[in-house]
Design an enzyme around this catalytic site. Structure first.
Site, PDB file in Angstrom:
ATOM      1  N   ARG A   1      -0.283   5.751  -8.849  1.00 38.72           N
ATOM      2  CA  ARG A   1      -1.034   4.958  -9.883  1.00 38.72           C
ATOM      3  C   ARG A   1       1.031   6.175 -10.239  1.00 38.72           C
ATOM      4  NH1 ARG A   1      -3.889  10.133  -9.017  1.00 38.72           N
ATOM      5  NH2 ARG A   1      -3.887  11.600 -10.602  1.00 38.72           N
TER       6      ARG A   1
ATOM      7  N   LYS B   1     -12.039   9.003   0.858  1.00 37.99           N
ATOM      8  CA  LYS B   1     -12.035   7.820   2.232  1.00 37.99           C
ATOM      9  C   LYS B   1     -12.461   8.997   3.341  1.00 37.99           C
ATOM     10  CE  LYS B   1      -7.602   6.241  -0.494  1.00 37.99           C
ATOM     11  NZ  LYS B   1      -6.436   7.033  -1.066  1.00 37.99           N
TER      12      LYS B   1
ATOM     13  N   SER C   1       0.729   4.571   0.454  1.00 41.31           N
ATOM     14  CA  SER C   1       0.347   5.173   2.149  1.00 41.31           C
ATOM     15  C   SER C   1       0.687   4.339   2.838  1.00 41.31           C
ATOM     16  CB  SER C   1      -1.655   5.696   1.522  1.00 41.31           C
ATOM     17  OG  SER C   1      -2.089   4.978   2.059  1.00 41.31           O
TER      18      SER C   1
ATOM     19  N   THR D   1      -3.943   2.078   3.146  1.00 40.22           N
ATOM     20  CA  THR D   1      -5.406   1.069   1.976  1.00 40.22           C
ATOM     21  C   THR D   1      -6.380  -0.043   3.259  1.00 40.22           C
ATOM     22  OG1 THR D   1      -3.798   1.629   0.592  1.00 40.22           O
ATOM     23  CG2 THR D   1      -5.988   0.093  -0.181  1.00 40.22           C
TER      24      THR D   1
ATOM     25  N   SER E   1       1.004  -0.650   0.244  1.00 45.95           N
ATOM     26  CA  SER E   1       0.523   0.077   0.093  1.00 45.95           C
ATOM     27  C   SER E   1       1.487   1.408   0.004  1.00 45.95           C
ATOM     28  CB  SER E   1      -0.959  -0.426   1.612  1.00 45.95           C
ATOM     29  OG  SER E   1      -1.450   1.738   1.472  1.00 45.95           O
TER      30      SER E   1
ATOM     31  N   HIS F   1     -18.800 -14.472 -24.620  1.00 47.90           N
ATOM     32  CA  HIS F   1     -19.436 -15.630 -23.979  1.00 47.90           C
ATOM     33  C   HIS F   1     -20.762 -14.143 -23.438  1.00 47.90           C
ATOM     34  CE1 HIS F   1     -16.918 -18.665 -23.815  1.00 47.90           C
ATOM     35  NE2 HIS F   1     -16.067 -18.671 -23.536  1.00 47.90           N
TER      36      HIS F   1
ATOM     37  N   GLU G   1      -8.893   8.898 -12.948  1.00 51.27           N
ATOM     38  CA  GLU G   1      -8.200   9.161 -12.266  1.00 51.27           C
ATOM     39  C   GLU G   1      -7.171  10.527 -12.828  1.00 51.27           C
ATOM     40  OE1 GLU G   1      -5.959   7.356  -9.282  1.00 51.27           O
ATOM     41  OE2 GLU G   1      -6.757   5.591  -9.869  1.00 51.27           O
TER      42      GLU G   1
END
Length: 259
Positions: free
Chosen positions: A58, A253, A8, A11, A6, A159, A143
């Site tokens: 990211r 968050k 940060s 998460t 993570s 499918h 983002e």
């Protein structure tokens, strides 16, 4: 072995998984810049890999992916050849960056961005390799460019979703398809992409293909992700969006922290 990653360190899903894995007696290595995850690593005397802080998560993909591969290699889970390809990719990505950082009209990332920035891209990759890049591109468009995008995987798309391209032509007119292909994809998957593209010709106004050249799947995958990231950046500029902040994610968050 579990690698709890993570950027940060806060998460929610990673922390939850960490606690479950710890209760199960798993061996855990932590990869983070700090936060609650690093506190857990320290309090449980676990190995941890500290990432440089100050980036958007990211934008730290290269760090986390490289260090994961290096860690797995040191532990004997991956071959030295993987690291050779990783190091070789640095030179290839540097060349690609020089090509794509120019905003001129001949830049292929700029060309694609101009084609898709007012549409809703549907991204299709193969289950062999490019599904990873499809997932990444969808997230980067969302983002960075603040626009909706969707992705699916071949052959699973054949499918179910292929039938979804049948009604509401006014809605379909806002969509475009981006095919992510790799030369080592299963021949049947590549064939399915070709046939599916033809079957959907009358339903979608624009289709595009992204493929990269390189000596190994890892090199080609990293080059594809790098190209796609540039596309999302140029789409953001065309949409007059600042690609850096993610205000709704931040607000989400904050609200979830109250519960």
């Amino acid at each position: 072995l579990v690698i709890a990653s993570s950027y940060s360190g806060n998460t929610e899903e990673t922390l939850s998984a960490f606690n479950q894995c710890k209760a199960a007696g798993s061996k855990i290595i932590v990869m983070t810049t700090g936060g609650e995850l690093q506190k857990l690593a320290n309090s449980n005397n676990l190995d941890s890999i500290l990432l440089p802080a100050g980036l958007q998560p990211r934008a730290a993909l290269g760090l986390s992916m490289s260090l994961t591969l290096i860690t797995l290699n040191k532990l004997g889970f991956t071959s030295d050849n993987i690291l050779d390809e990783l190091y070789y990719s640095f030179e290839e990505l540097t060349k690609r960056c020089d090509e794509l950082s120019d905003c001129e009209d001949k830049n292929p990332a700029v060309i694609l961005a101009n084609e898709i920035h007012t549409m809703c891209p549907i991204i299709y990759g193969s289950e062999d390799l490019t599904w990873v890049a499809a997932l990444r591109l969808r997230g980067q468009l969302e983002e960075n460019a603040k626009m909706l995008a969707f992705h699916h995987i071949i052959p699973e798309q054949n499918h179910n979703e292929i039938e979804g391209w049948s009604c509401h032509p006014d809605l379909l007119a806002t969509k475009c398809i981006i095919w992510l292909r790799d030369e080592d994809d299963h021949p049947r998957s590549l064939g399915r992409m070709d046939v599916t593209s033809k079957l959907l010709e009358s339903q979608v106004s624009k289709q595009f293909e992204i493929a990269e050249k390189g000596r190994s799947p890892l090199v080609r995958l990293l080059k594809m992700i790098h190209f796609n990231d540039w596309v999302s950046y140029y789409v953001a500029l065309l949409n007059n969006m600042d690609p850096t902040p993610v205000d709704r994610i931040t607000k989400l968050k904050e609200e979830m922290a109250k519960q």
